[in-house]
Design a protein around this motif. Structure first.
Motif, PDB file in Angstrom:
ATOM      1  N   THR A 273       1.460   3.263   2.411  1.00  0.00           N
ATOM      2  CA  THR A 273       1.064   4.308   3.361  1.00  0.00           C
ATOM      3  C   THR A 273       0.804   3.804   4.777  1.00  0.00           C
ATOM      4  OG1 THR A 273      -1.227   4.060   2.662  1.00  0.00           O
ATOM      5  CG2 THR A 273       0.044   5.774   1.566  1.00  0.00           C
TER       6      THR A 273
ATOM      7  N   CYS B 243       3.011  -5.370   5.246  1.00  0.00           N
ATOM      8  CA  CYS B 243       2.010  -4.326   4.967  1.00  0.00           C
ATOM      9  C   CYS B 243       0.646  -4.701   5.549  1.00  0.00           C
ATOM     10  CB  CYS B 243       1.893  -4.135   3.455  1.00  0.00           C
ATOM     11  SG  CYS B 243       0.541  -3.038   2.961  1.00  0.00           S
ATOM     12  N   THR B 244       0.075  -3.767   6.338  1.00  0.00           N
ATOM     13  CA  THR B 244      -1.253  -4.013   6.911  1.00  0.00           C
ATOM     14  C   THR B 244      -2.334  -3.218   6.167  1.00  0.00           C
ATOM     15  OG1 THR B 244      -0.751  -2.290   8.549  1.00  0.00           O
ATOM     16  CG2 THR B 244      -0.500  -4.582   9.254  1.00  0.00           C
ATOM     17  N   GLY B 245      -1.956  -2.515   5.093  1.00  0.00           N
ATOM     18  CA  GLY B 245      -2.956  -1.827   4.270  1.00  0.00           C
ATOM     19  C   GLY B 245      -3.579  -2.817   3.307  1.00  0.00           C
TER      20      GLY B 245
ATOM     21  N   CYS C 252       0.817  -1.218   0.000  1.00  0.00           N
ATOM     22  CA  CYS C 252       0.000   0.000   0.000  1.00  0.00           C
ATOM     23  C   CYS C 252       0.851   1.268   0.000  1.00  0.00           C
ATOM     24  CB  CYS C 252      -0.985  -0.011   1.169  1.00  0.00           C
ATOM     25  SG  CYS C 252      -0.306   0.546   2.750  1.00  0.00           S
TER      26      CYS C 252
HETATM   27 ZN   LIG Z   1       1.298  -0.989   3.592  1.00  0.00          ZN
END
Ligand SMILES: [Zn+2]
Ligand SMILES: [Zn+2]
Length: 351
Positions: free
Chosen positions: A97, A109-111, A95
């Motif tokens: 961000t 990534c946790t998005g 992501c």
């Molecule tokens: Zn991410």
């Protein structure tokens, strides 16, 4: 305009790999188009094409240990130029961000979650899926392309992009270096690189292997000592010795004898076991010496570049057997049989 290239892929779950044509996306402003020269064979490739990790969108073109030459760069690309030698690893997007991405830990990534190099949705081509490195070319966002230091054997560089970073990242995270004793359990594709890295980082390095026959090989890789796990007296003598154990052992192994080898505050880091364990863990073994079990998955973009630069400084590459594209099915069978020292790399110019 689209770009059709030749690749080696599986068209169905039980099918052998065969030559197929695939379409790469048209390079966008941030993209780098790469002519692939070397593509490592990772055990993950085999699990994926054989359907062992669940349904996949066939055809699957595996390969996430990619080295090649830049053919074309998008208008916004600043870090790469045509003709440069570059690499691509296990992930090709995230992501950008979320807190993890901002910390350059894109693999966590946790998005959107990390987007994998193959068998994941291709964002720029609705309905299409990503294809990996067993191909003539790949088009990848600059953010996930790496500089390859000069002077290294490029076939031996390819496995660094997955196997290398998979062991380098936990060694750094858990503080491998001078004054630490690091053991590496399982001396194969991942393990042989872990031994080289631990040694180069300045740690006292112990290779743990089940086979006495591998002793000389382990010493040659840079191990200061070799511990043969099938020798009960040697295992007992190594009780509570290691600050870090990098475990590349296959999924179904008994962790307890290895946990006993950890010193106070030591950590057993799992990088090789992707499936669940089927053996019970004895908790007092953890508590009595404040030991931990950790896990780690590849590494972020900044750390991957750091690993490659470290390899350039220390002359580290994987030990590989280079094969032509038409040997890939036999190579898979030999990987499953453990019959490779230590990694196959496809000469991608034969695709
Ligand atoms: Zn991410
Ligand atoms: Zn891999």
């Amino acid at each position: 305009m689209t770009n059709t290239v030749r690749a080696i892929g599986a068209t169905a779950e039980a099918a052998p790999l065969e030559p197929i044509d695939i379409v790469r996306r048209t390079p966008e402003a941030n993209d780098v188009r790469i002519s692939i020269t070397h593509s490592g064979i990772c055990h993950s490739d085999i699990h994926t094409v054989r359907g062992e990790w669940g349904d996949r969108p066939y055809p699957v073109v595996p390969g996430h240990e990619i080295v090649g030459t830049v053919l074309e760069v998008g208008s916004d690309v600043t870090r790469f130029a045509v003709g440069q030698t570059v690499g691509v690893g296990v992930i090709v997007d995230s992501c950008g961000t979320c807190p993890e991405c901002l910390d350059h830990l894109e693999c966590y990534c946790t998005g959107t979650g990390p987007r994998f190099t193959y068998a994941d949705p291709e964002p720029q081509m609705p309905g299409a899926f990503t294809y990996g490195g067993y191909a003539q070319e790949i088009v990848t966002a600059e953010r996930f392309v790496y500089r390859i230091p000069e002077g290294l054997d490029l076939a031996g560089v390819a496995p660094l992009l997955c196997a290398g970073i998979t062991v380098f990242s936990p060694l750094k995270h858990w503080g491998a270096g001078p004054g630490k004793t690091v053991a590496v359990a399982g001396i194969g594709g991942l393990g042989h690189l872990a031994v080289k890295f631990a040694h180069a980082l300045g740690a006292h390095t112990v290779a743990i292997t089940s086979s006495e026959e591998k002793r000389d090989l382990c010493l040659k890789l840079g191990a200061d000592e070799v511990l043969v796990s099938s020798d009960p007296a040697a295992m007992a003598a190594a009780d509570s010795r290691f600050d870090i154990i990098i475990s590349t052992l296959p999924s179904d192994h008994d962790m307890n004898p290895y946990i006993s080898l950890l010193a106070l505050d030591g950590t057993y880091v799992v990088v090789g076991a992707v499936n669940d364990l089927n053996r019970p863990l004895t908790l007092p073994g953890l508590m009595m010496r404040r030991r931990s079990i950790g896990g780690s998955m590849i590494g972020g973009t900044v750390e991957t570049q750091e690993m490659l630069d470290f390899c350039g400084e220390h002359g580290i590459t994987a030990d590989v057997e280079v094969v032509a594209a038409d040997y890939v099915n036999q190579a898979y069978d030999r990987v499953v049989a453990g019959d490779v020292a230590f990694r196959f790399v496809i000469d991608a110019t034969t695709i």
